[in-house]
Design an enzyme around this catalytic site. Structure first.
Site, PDB file in Angstrom:
ATOM      1  NE  ARG A   1      36.037 -59.973 -32.224  1.00  0.00           N
ATOM      2  CZ  ARG A   1      35.328 -60.728 -31.377  1.00  0.00           C
ATOM      3  NH1 ARG A   1      34.033 -60.530 -31.237  1.00  0.00           N
ATOM      4  NH2 ARG A   1      35.908 -61.688 -30.684  1.00  0.00           N
ATOM      5  CB  ILE A   2      39.558 -63.477 -37.037  1.00  0.00           C
ATOM      6  CG1 ILE A   2      40.100 -62.888 -35.738  1.00  0.00           C
ATOM      7  CG2 ILE A   2      40.697 -63.974 -37.932  1.00  0.00           C
ATOM      8  CD1 ILE A   2      40.805 -63.877 -34.831  1.00  0.00           C
TER       9      ILE A   2
ATOM     10  CB  THR B   1      34.690 -72.352 -35.486  1.00  0.00           C
ATOM     11  OG1 THR B   1      35.571 -73.483 -35.305  1.00  0.00           O
ATOM     12  CG2 THR B   1      34.021 -72.442 -36.835  1.00  0.00           C
TER      13      THR B   1
ATOM     14  CB  SER C   1      40.082 -71.977 -35.255  1.00  0.00           C
ATOM     15  OG  SER C   1      40.222 -73.372 -35.517  1.00  0.00           O
ATOM     16  NE  ARG C   2      42.334 -71.707 -28.545  1.00  0.00           N
ATOM     17  CZ  ARG C   2      42.716 -70.478 -28.867  1.00  0.00           C
ATOM     18  NH1 ARG C   2      43.170 -70.217 -30.077  1.00  0.00           N
ATOM     19  NH2 ARG C   2      42.665 -69.509 -27.974  1.00  0.00           N
TER      20      ARG C   2
ATOM     21  CD  GLU D   1      48.565 -75.030 -30.197  1.00  0.00           C
ATOM     22  OE1 GLU D   1      48.801 -74.078 -29.423  1.00  0.00           O
ATOM     23  OE2 GLU D   1      47.798 -74.935 -31.168  1.00  0.00           O
TER      24      GLU D   1
ATOM     25  CG  HIS E   1      48.717 -70.856 -31.034  1.00  0.00           C
ATOM     26  ND1 HIS E   1      47.939 -71.652 -30.228  1.00  0.00           N
ATOM     27  CD2 HIS E   1      47.997 -69.737 -31.263  1.00  0.00           C
ATOM     28  CE1 HIS E   1      46.785 -71.025 -29.980  1.00  0.00           C
ATOM     29  NE2 HIS E   1      46.810 -69.865 -30.599  1.00  0.00           N
TER      30      HIS E   1
ATOM     31  N   GLY F   1      49.411 -66.711 -34.496  1.00  0.00           N
ATOM     32  CA  GLY F   1      48.400 -65.870 -35.141  1.00  0.00           C
ATOM     33  C   GLY F   1      48.453 -64.404 -34.716  1.00  0.00           C
ATOM     34  CB  SER F   2      47.720 -62.741 -31.643  1.00  0.00           C
ATOM     35  OG  SER F   2      48.302 -63.578 -30.646  1.00  0.00           O
TER      36      SER F   2
END
Ligand code: 8YV
Length: 323
Positions: free
Chosen positions: A155-156, A208, A236-237, A266, A285, A287-288
């Site tokens: 989706r992203i 991923t 991603s991670r 992290e 981190h 992203g959101s």
């Protein structure tokens, strides 16, 4: 008797109130991570856990005998020991969709900042420096009309491809477990094998999920295939990339730059070489991390949690735990 719920990180008041309408709810209200012994004590009789990033493993689950559901305030769920959760009949849910555009925006922030050296040159100006004339050593590289390689067309990834196509006239190639014909037709994206993507891309975006298969999927061999002018982006991670290989690639000039939102550890170690390189853009981190998206994620996660505890089917059970 309302089901007991523990919220292991601070959430907005309206989310706490929503959960409290339906459950006997307690919350860890500090920005510091909750100590493991405190968490385990709170889980002793909890039926629901609302969290993000908490390791859901056999140790935690053995301290939570009544647990029915863990609701992640995140789309990633690599913190779930899926085998243990399935064995104990504990459901796991996540928050897909609501954060896709926000993360895709951040990814383009990393692309632009890395390519045009925005973070580095911001520091440069704030140190009282200025480029005299046509100073080549301040030049960056173009984003428009370049080739973007997306590893993980979920989706992203699709939202990133949309920005690439309509925002920057980029050519899109991608590598994914399955071909995405609709995205190919809609955005002109082309499926390629990973080695071809690495050789041809000017911007390599790693998106991923973190699984046994994707851990360290980008390592020395992969960086050796990349263009010296390419830029590596990871949102991603952290563990999807071999961080030592990334540092080697940047140090040895195998790639031009990197834009990183996630790290093996992290918070990242303060003495990490990644923090010493001007051609590496690092953010924690995020992203959101916008007000609206994090609220939306918390709302979705709290609804998932309450649905399970009210005996209903939640919206977003993670794939591996679906019946
Ligand atoms: C989360 C993320 O907000 O959703 C995910 O998987 O990585 C982020 O967007 C973060 O994990 C919360 O700590």
């Amino acid at each position: 008797m309302n089901p007991k719920v523990f919220i292991a990180k601070p959430v907005p008041r309206e989310v706490f109130d929503y959960v409290s309408e339906n459950c006997d709810c307690k919350m860890w209200d500090s920005d510091d991570d909750i100590p493991k012994d405190v968490l385990f004590d709170e889980l002793r009789d909890a039926e629901g856990l609302l969290t993000s990033g908490t390791k859901i493993d056999s140790e935690l689950l053995s301290h939570a005998p009544n647990l029915k559901v863990v609701s992640n305030i995140s789309v990633g769920y690599n913190n779930f020991d899926l085998k243990e959760m399935k064995k104990r009949g504990v459901l796991g849910t996540n928050t897909p969709y609501v954060l896709d555009d926000t993360v895709a925006d951040l990814i383009f922030g990393l692309i632009l900042s890395s390519a045009r050296r925005i973070a580095e040159l911001d520091r440069y100006v704030k140190q009282g420096k200025w480029n005299k004339g046509d100073n080549e050593n301040l030049f960056g590289i173009d984003v428009h009309h370049s080739v973007i390689g997306i590893i993980g067309m979920g989706r992203i990834g699709e939202k990133v491809a949309k920005r690439a196509k309509f925002g920057f006239d980029m050519d899109i190639i991608y590598h994914n477990r399955h071909k995405k014909t609709k995205i190919e037709n809609k955005l002109g994206a082309k499926y390629v094998e990973l080695d071809e993507l690495l050789r041809k891309s000017d911007y390599i975006v790693l998106m991923t999920p973190l699984t046994k298969e994707t851990e360290h999927m980008i390592s020395y061999n992969e960086f050796n295939l990349m263009k010296k002018t390419s830029i590596f982006i990871n949102a991603s991670r952290g563990k999807t990339v071999d961080e030592a290989a990334l540092i080697d690639a940047l140090t040895c000039g195998k790639i031009f730059a990197a834009g990183l939102d996630v790290f093996t550890n992290e918070p990242i170690e303060k003495d990490s070489h990644l923090l010493k390189m001007d051609n590496v853009v690092t953010v924690p981190h995020i992203g959101s991390a916008t007000y609206r998206t994090r609220l939306d994620m918390a709302k979705v996660a709290s609804k998932n949690l309450v649905q399970v505890l009210l005996g209903k089917k939640p919206q977003n059970i993670v794939t591996e735990l679906k019946d």
